[in-house]
Motif scaffolding. Structure first.
Motif, PDB file in Angstrom:
ATOM      1  N   MET A  42       1.068  -0.994   0.098  1.00  0.00           N
ATOM      2  CA  MET A  42       0.336  -0.388   0.116  1.00  0.00           C
ATOM      3  C   MET A  42       0.841   0.945  -0.131  1.00  0.00           C
ATOM      4  O   MET A  42       1.912   0.595   0.475  1.00  0.00           O
ATOM      5  CB  MET A  42      -1.329  -0.233   1.209  1.00  0.00           C
ATOM      6  N   ARG A  43       0.228   2.551  -0.112  1.00  0.00           N
ATOM      7  CA  ARG A  43       1.305   3.596  -0.125  1.00  0.00           C
ATOM      8  C   ARG A  43       1.790   4.014   1.467  1.00  0.00           C
ATOM      9  O   ARG A  43       2.894   4.563   0.794  1.00  0.00           O
ATOM     10  CB  ARG A  43       0.099   4.586  -0.518  1.00  0.00           C
ATOM     11  N   GLN A  44       0.872   3.518   2.110  1.00  0.00           N
ATOM     12  CA  GLN A  44       1.775   3.802   3.495  1.00  0.00           C
ATOM     13  C   GLN A  44       2.831   3.160   3.770  1.00  0.00           C
ATOM     14  O   GLN A  44       3.695   3.476   4.854  1.00  0.00           O
ATOM     15  CB  GLN A  44       0.301   3.615   4.408  1.00  0.00           C
ATOM     16  N   ALA A  61       9.889  -4.184  -4.233  1.00  0.00           N
ATOM     17  CA  ALA A  61       8.749  -3.960  -5.447  1.00  0.00           C
ATOM     18  C   ALA A  61       8.458  -2.782  -4.526  1.00  0.00           C
ATOM     19  O   ALA A  61       7.517  -2.831  -3.316  1.00  0.00           O
ATOM     20  CB  ALA A  61       8.361  -5.381  -5.568  1.00  0.00           C
ATOM     21  N   LEU A  62       7.609  -2.255  -5.158  1.00  0.00           N
ATOM     22  CA  LEU A  62       6.576  -0.932  -5.163  1.00  0.00           C
ATOM     23  C   LEU A  62       5.726  -1.116  -5.450  1.00  0.00           C
ATOM     24  O   LEU A  62       5.404  -1.235  -7.332  1.00  0.00           O
ATOM     25  CB  LEU A  62       7.066   0.715  -5.510  1.00  0.00           C
ATOM     26  N   GLY A  63       4.598  -1.487  -4.977  1.00  0.00           N
ATOM     27  CA  GLY A  63       3.186  -1.626  -5.962  1.00  0.00           C
ATOM     28  C   GLY A  63       2.184  -1.493  -3.931  1.00  0.00           C
ATOM     29  O   GLY A  63       1.658  -1.204  -3.609  1.00  0.00           O
ATOM     30  N   ILE A  64      -0.050  -1.577  -5.453  1.00  0.00           N
ATOM     31  CA  ILE A  64      -0.843  -1.906  -4.169  1.00  0.00           C
ATOM     32  C   ILE A  64      -1.693  -2.883  -4.294  1.00  0.00           C
ATOM     33  O   ILE A  64      -1.720  -2.994  -5.154  1.00  0.00           O
ATOM     34  CB  ILE A  64      -1.774  -0.434  -4.471  1.00  0.00           C
ATOM     35  N   HIS A  65      -1.307  -3.793  -3.355  1.00  0.00           N
ATOM     36  CA  HIS A  65      -1.693  -4.892  -3.224  1.00  0.00           C
ATOM     37  C   HIS A  65      -3.362  -4.774  -3.089  1.00  0.00           C
ATOM     38  O   HIS A  65      -3.971  -4.258  -2.793  1.00  0.00           O
ATOM     39  CB  HIS A  65      -1.338  -5.697  -1.978  1.00  0.00           C
ATOM     40  N   PRO A  66      -4.276  -5.959  -4.251  1.00  0.00           N
ATOM     41  CA  PRO A  66      -5.299  -5.838  -4.377  1.00  0.00           C
ATOM     42  C   PRO A  66      -6.141  -6.094  -2.922  1.00  0.00           C
ATOM     43  O   PRO A  66      -7.408  -5.376  -2.877  1.00  0.00           O
ATOM     44  CB  PRO A  66      -6.077  -6.812  -4.991  1.00  0.00           C
ATOM     45  N   ASP A  76      -3.144   7.214  -4.874  1.00  0.00           N
ATOM     46  CA  ASP A  76      -2.064   6.440  -4.043  1.00  0.00           C
ATOM     47  C   ASP A  76      -1.488   6.130  -5.959  1.00  0.00           C
ATOM     48  O   ASP A  76      -0.160   5.757  -5.152  1.00  0.00           O
ATOM     49  CB  ASP A  76      -2.715   5.745  -3.620  1.00  0.00           C
ATOM     50  N   LEU A  77      -2.227   6.206  -6.636  1.00  0.00           N
ATOM     51  CA  LEU A  77      -1.429   4.936  -7.977  1.00  0.00           C
ATOM     52  C   LEU A  77      -0.343   6.594  -8.928  1.00  0.00           C
ATOM     53  O   LEU A  77       0.699   6.531  -8.708  1.00  0.00           O
ATOM     54  CB  LEU A  77      -2.328   5.187  -9.461  1.00  0.00           C
ATOM     55  N   GLU A  98       3.251  -5.366  -4.599  1.00  0.00           N
ATOM     56  CA  GLU A  98       2.849  -6.524  -5.123  1.00  0.00           C
ATOM     57  C   GLU A  98       1.820  -6.034  -5.340  1.00  0.00           C
ATOM     58  O   GLU A  98       0.513  -5.551  -4.699  1.00  0.00           O
ATOM     59  CB  GLU A  98       2.679  -7.773  -3.087  1.00  0.00           C
ATOM     60  N   ILE A  99       1.502  -6.636  -6.636  1.00  0.00           N
ATOM     61  CA  ILE A  99       0.042  -6.488  -7.317  1.00  0.00           C
ATOM     62  C   ILE A  99      -0.875  -7.468  -7.722  1.00  0.00           C
ATOM     63  O   ILE A  99      -0.672  -8.626  -7.847  1.00  0.00           O
ATOM     64  CB  ILE A  99       0.070  -5.532  -8.503  1.00  0.00           C
TER      65      ILE A  99
END
Length: 284
Positions: A42-44, A61-66, A76-77, A98-99
């Motif tokens: 998540m962004r945080q 790795a950088l991403g926003i998990h489902p 956040d994107l 993780e996306i």
């Protein structure tokens, strides 16, 4: 050397100050786990995983998990894009992740939330394309939908984390340049389909992971009955990877050190920026 391609060492189980993560990482290093990849969810925690990877000498790795999409905001994107831009020259930033998509939890399967997951997933595929990075995918009852988007928005490969799909889905990911992550779930004897895949897929398809502290191997797992009787659930860490690897090696009938070499080489193919870290070429 083993490479743990997926572990959440910033999780609460490892302490607010990450002291337990440092201890767990040192123990894993002593057992031959040379590198870990720490994905954001998540962004945080974009900054958290980056700083922790530098502290531990690992990758991130950088991403926003489902699972975090329900509470994520559209901006956040933009924050993720900004972080990928700011740290594009960081040798420890190896993927977008993780996306993915999760169609297992009922709340995430409601039509509006499915569509929101898909929108965030596709947006992050576009970011991966823009920044020239592979992706680390969360795959839970969602392989076909993930594959469909990847065919429309091809990326520079990556890893289908905790893969548990069919042989046909496995081949589809391989055809798109992905490797398949195997971890603690493969240690459970009733997981016949998964163990068959681990035994029969081409060796070039496999990478190893723990998903620590999640997906504990069978020797750490306590059933509900056992927990009620007072047995505590063991905390999964990267130190479990060699033993998990031994299970996969036994399923394939190969020595564990041969599996370690092959799966680590596969990880470098899936996440090319790991190569500099594996050879000690990255700066702190």
């Amino acid at each position: 050397m083993w490479i743990d391609t997926h572990c959440h060492l910033d999780a609460p189980e490892f302490g607010a100050d990450h002291a337990l993560a440092v201890q767990a990482r040192e123990r894993a290093r002593g057992l031959g786990v040379g590198l870990c990849v720490i994905p954001a969810v998540m962004r945080q925690n974009l900054d958290t995983v980056r700083l922790l990877a530098h502290r531990l000498g690992d990758a991130y790795a950088l991403g926003i998990h489902p699972l975090y999409v329900p509470n994520a905001r559209d901006e956040d994107l933009d924050a993720l894009d900004a972080a990928l831009t700011e740290h594009r020259d960081d040798p420890r930033l190896v993927a977008v992740g993780e996306i993915g998509l999760d169609f297992f939890l009922p709340a995430l399967c409601e039509p509006a939330m499915r569509e929101r997951q898909i929108r965030f997933y596709r947006a992050q595929l576009r970011l991966a394309r823009r920044h020239g990075l592979p992706v680390i995918l969360h795959v839970r009852r969602s392989a076909d939908a993930l594959l469909g988007a990847l065919r429309e928005l091809p990326v520079a490969g990556g890893i289908a984390h905790a893969f548990n799909g069919s042989a046909q889905q496995a081949q589809a990911f391989l055809d798109l340049g992905f490797k398949l992550g195997f971890g603690g779930a493969v240690t459970f004897e009733p997981a016949l389909k998964l163990r068959r895949l681990a035994a029969e897929l081409p060796l070039s398809a496999l990478v190893m992971e723990t998903d620590a502290p999640d997906i504990p191997p069978h020797w750490l797992y306590a059933t509900a009955v056992e927990r009620a009787a007072g047995r505590s659930q063991g905390v999964n860490t990267p130190a479990e990877l060699p033993r998990i690897g031994q299970v996969v090696a036994d399923l394939r009938g190969v020595p564990a050190d041969a599996l370690a070499r092959a799966t680590s080489a596969n990880a470098l193919v899936a996440l090319p920026k790991l190569a500099a870290l594996a050879t000690g070429g990255a700066v702190a």
